[in-house]
Design an enzyme around this catalytic site. Structure first.
Site, mmCIF file in Angstrom:
data_model
loop_
_atom_site.group_PDB
_atom_site.id
_atom_site.type_symbol
_atom_site.label_atom_id
_atom_site.label_comp_id
_atom_site.label_asym_id
_atom_site.label_seq_id
_atom_site.Cartn_x
_atom_site.Cartn_y
_atom_site.Cartn_z
ATOM 1 N N ASN A 11 0.748 -1.035 0.037
ATOM 2 C CA ASN A 11 0.071 -0.051 0.074
ATOM 3 C C ASN A 11 0.791 1.084 0.279
ATOM 4 O O ASN A 11 1.369 1.505 1.059
ATOM 5 C CB ASN A 11 -1.113 0.174 1.270
ATOM 6 C CG ASN A 11 -1.864 1.099 1.445
ATOM 7 O OD1 ASN A 11 -1.944 2.041 0.562
ATOM 8 N ND2 ASN A 11 -2.293 1.403 2.591
ATOM 9 N N TRP A 12 1.055 1.681 -1.067
ATOM 10 C CA TRP A 12 1.803 2.924 -1.105
ATOM 11 C C TRP A 12 1.402 4.133 -0.650
ATOM 12 O O TRP A 12 1.978 5.207 -0.625
ATOM 13 C CB TRP A 12 2.223 3.124 -2.732
ATOM 14 C CG TRP A 12 2.928 2.172 -3.566
ATOM 15 C CD1 TRP A 12 3.481 1.182 -2.846
ATOM 16 C CD2 TRP A 12 3.440 2.380 -4.695
ATOM 17 N NE1 TRP A 12 4.480 0.291 -3.887
ATOM 18 C CE2 TRP A 12 4.386 1.140 -5.258
ATOM 19 C CE3 TRP A 12 3.425 3.253 -5.814
ATOM 20 C CZ2 TRP A 12 4.959 0.849 -6.439
ATOM 21 C CZ3 TRP A 12 4.222 2.857 -6.971
ATOM 22 C CH2 TRP A 12 4.813 1.784 -7.331
ATOM 23 N N LYS A 13 0.082 4.037 -0.443
ATOM 24 C CA LYS A 13 -0.484 5.244 0.278
ATOM 25 C C LYS A 13 -0.277 6.859 -0.774
ATOM 26 O O LYS A 13 -0.303 6.476 -1.957
ATOM 27 C CB LYS A 13 -0.045 5.626 1.750
ATOM 28 C CG LYS A 13 -0.054 4.440 2.434
ATOM 29 C CD LYS A 13 0.095 4.548 3.985
ATOM 30 C CE LYS A 13 -0.330 3.391 4.647
ATOM 31 N NZ LYS A 13 -0.260 3.439 6.175
ATOM 32 N N HIS A 97 -9.715 1.343 4.789
ATOM 33 C CA HIS A 97 -8.462 1.685 5.421
ATOM 34 C C HIS A 97 -8.826 2.625 6.685
ATOM 35 O O HIS A 97 -9.426 3.555 6.549
ATOM 36 C CB HIS A 97 -7.518 1.961 4.444
ATOM 37 C CG HIS A 97 -6.177 1.891 4.976
ATOM 38 N ND1 HIS A 97 -5.644 3.023 5.984
ATOM 39 C CD2 HIS A 97 -5.351 1.091 4.966
ATOM 40 C CE1 HIS A 97 -4.405 2.625 6.319
ATOM 41 N NE2 HIS A 97 -3.934 1.667 5.762
ATOM 42 N N GLU A 99 -7.239 4.829 7.586
ATOM 43 C CA GLU A 99 -6.835 6.363 7.202
ATOM 44 C C GLU A 99 -7.959 6.886 6.628
ATOM 45 O O GLU A 99 -7.958 8.171 6.849
ATOM 46 C CB GLU A 99 -5.525 6.549 6.468
ATOM 47 C CG GLU A 99 -4.309 6.327 7.528
ATOM 48 C CD GLU A 99 -3.049 5.603 6.771
ATOM 49 O OE1 GLU A 99 -2.817 5.535 5.300
ATOM 50 O OE2 GLU A 99 -2.230 4.948 7.203
ATOM 51 N N GLU A 167 -5.986 -4.706 10.402
ATOM 52 C CA GLU A 167 -4.824 -3.699 10.657
ATOM 53 C C GLU A 167 -5.194 -3.019 12.005
ATOM 54 O O GLU A 167 -5.917 -2.057 11.775
ATOM 55 C CB GLU A 167 -5.137 -2.764 9.432
ATOM 56 C CG GLU A 167 -4.605 -3.609 8.199
ATOM 57 C CD GLU A 167 -4.056 -2.569 7.222
ATOM 58 O OE1 GLU A 167 -2.968 -2.679 6.847
ATOM 59 O OE2 GLU A 167 -4.454 -1.408 7.035
ATOM 60 N N GLY A 173 2.023 2.345 10.853
ATOM 61 C CA GLY A 173 2.932 3.526 10.838
ATOM 62 C C GLY A 173 3.658 3.823 12.156
ATOM 63 O O GLY A 173 4.290 4.976 12.098
ATOM 64 N N SER A 213 3.033 -1.875 10.645
ATOM 65 C CA SER A 213 4.502 -1.865 10.861
ATOM 66 C C SER A 213 5.132 -3.326 10.494
ATOM 67 O O SER A 213 6.145 -3.569 11.006
ATOM 68 C CB SER A 213 4.640 -1.510 12.200
ATOM 69 O OG SER A 213 4.344 -0.150 12.485
#
Ligand code: PGA
Length: 251
Positions: A11-13, A97, A99, A167, A173, A213
């Site tokens: 997941n490159w975000k 997700h 975020e 997650e 992160g 992580s």
């Protein structure tokens, strides 16, 4: 030997533009060995999907997107249709997700609509669930997960290739991954939920992956757990050498 094919997602975000992303995958393809035991999927930002899709065509790396809208077209400024993703060769899409839940106020109802639409369009959802630190400390983890599963999967009859990503928000992160046994407990709970609602056979084939992580050092122990079928990797998925090392791991 794992029961289910290991899924490694990157997941490159909001990282790597269309030129940087292209260069990254060109280099990545040179570093990885053919490994039929794993399914490798990268999730670049929307504007990077096209250039990356051209490079990974006919390779073992598959393409996914980080979000999708629940309609095919129309007056939804700033949104992306599932049809556009399919046209670019996306096979998977991340939905729910944390975020997006946190910063863009995505709720369970929206997530449910996105999952339904994706499944009906043949895009496979990577459906994310996870508790935050406060919920874990209060001992509410399994309750929170059950609630997210119930609402996210409401009125969904078939899961067709869906992947569920556990997650924990406190692990994303932060450099603090869930302990393998801790994650495995939640994965077992998710599999049991799926078994009760969709039957044993479907639950046994469903891949439940861990995210938060993950790096080259902790992934081996995480994957040793019976119920952990892969990983959704954020920060490390844009570190060329480390991500390649993970893809090349002998499992
Ligand atoms: P992280 O992100 O690996 O940087 O913790 C994982 C994710 O958000 O999918």
């Amino acid at each position: 030997m794992k029961k289910r094919k290991v899924f490694i997602g990157g997941n490159w975000k909001m990282n790597l533009n269309h030129l940087e992303g292209k260069e990254f995958v060109e280099k990545l393809l040179q570093l990885i060995r053919n490994n039929e035991k794993k399914e490798i999927v990268i999730f670049p930002p929307f504007t990077t999907l096209f250039t990356v899709s051209e490079v990974i065509k006919n390779s073992k790396i598959k393409l996914g997107a980080q979000n999708v809208h629940w309609e095919d077209k129309g007056a939804f400024t700033g949104e992306i249709s599932p049809q556009f993703l399919i046209a670019l060769g996306c096979e998977y899409v991340i939905i729910g997700h944390s975020e997006r839940r946190k910063y863009f106020l995505e709720n369970d109802e929206m997530i449910n609509k996105k999952i339904k639409k994706s499944l009906s369009t043949n895009l496979k959802p990577v459906f994310c669930v996870g508790e935050n630190l406060e919920e874990r400390e209060k001992g509410e983890t399994l309750q929170v997960i059950e609630n997210q599963l119930k609402k996210g999967l409401k009125d969904i009859k078939e899961l067709n290739g869906m992947v569920i990503a556990y997650e924990p928000v406190w692990a994303i992160g932060t450099g603090i991954n869930a302990l393998p046994a801790q994650a495995n407990e939640v994965h077992s709970f998710i599999r049991e939920f799926i078994s009760q609602n969709y039957g044993k056979k479907i639950s046994e084939n469903l891949r439940i992956i861990y995210g938060g992580s993950v790096n080259k050092d902790n992934i081996k122990d995480l994957l040793k757990e019976e119920e952990i079928d892969g990983a959704l990797i954020g920060g490390v998925s844009i570190k060329l050498n480390e991500f390649a090392q993970i893809i090349n791991l002998d499992l």
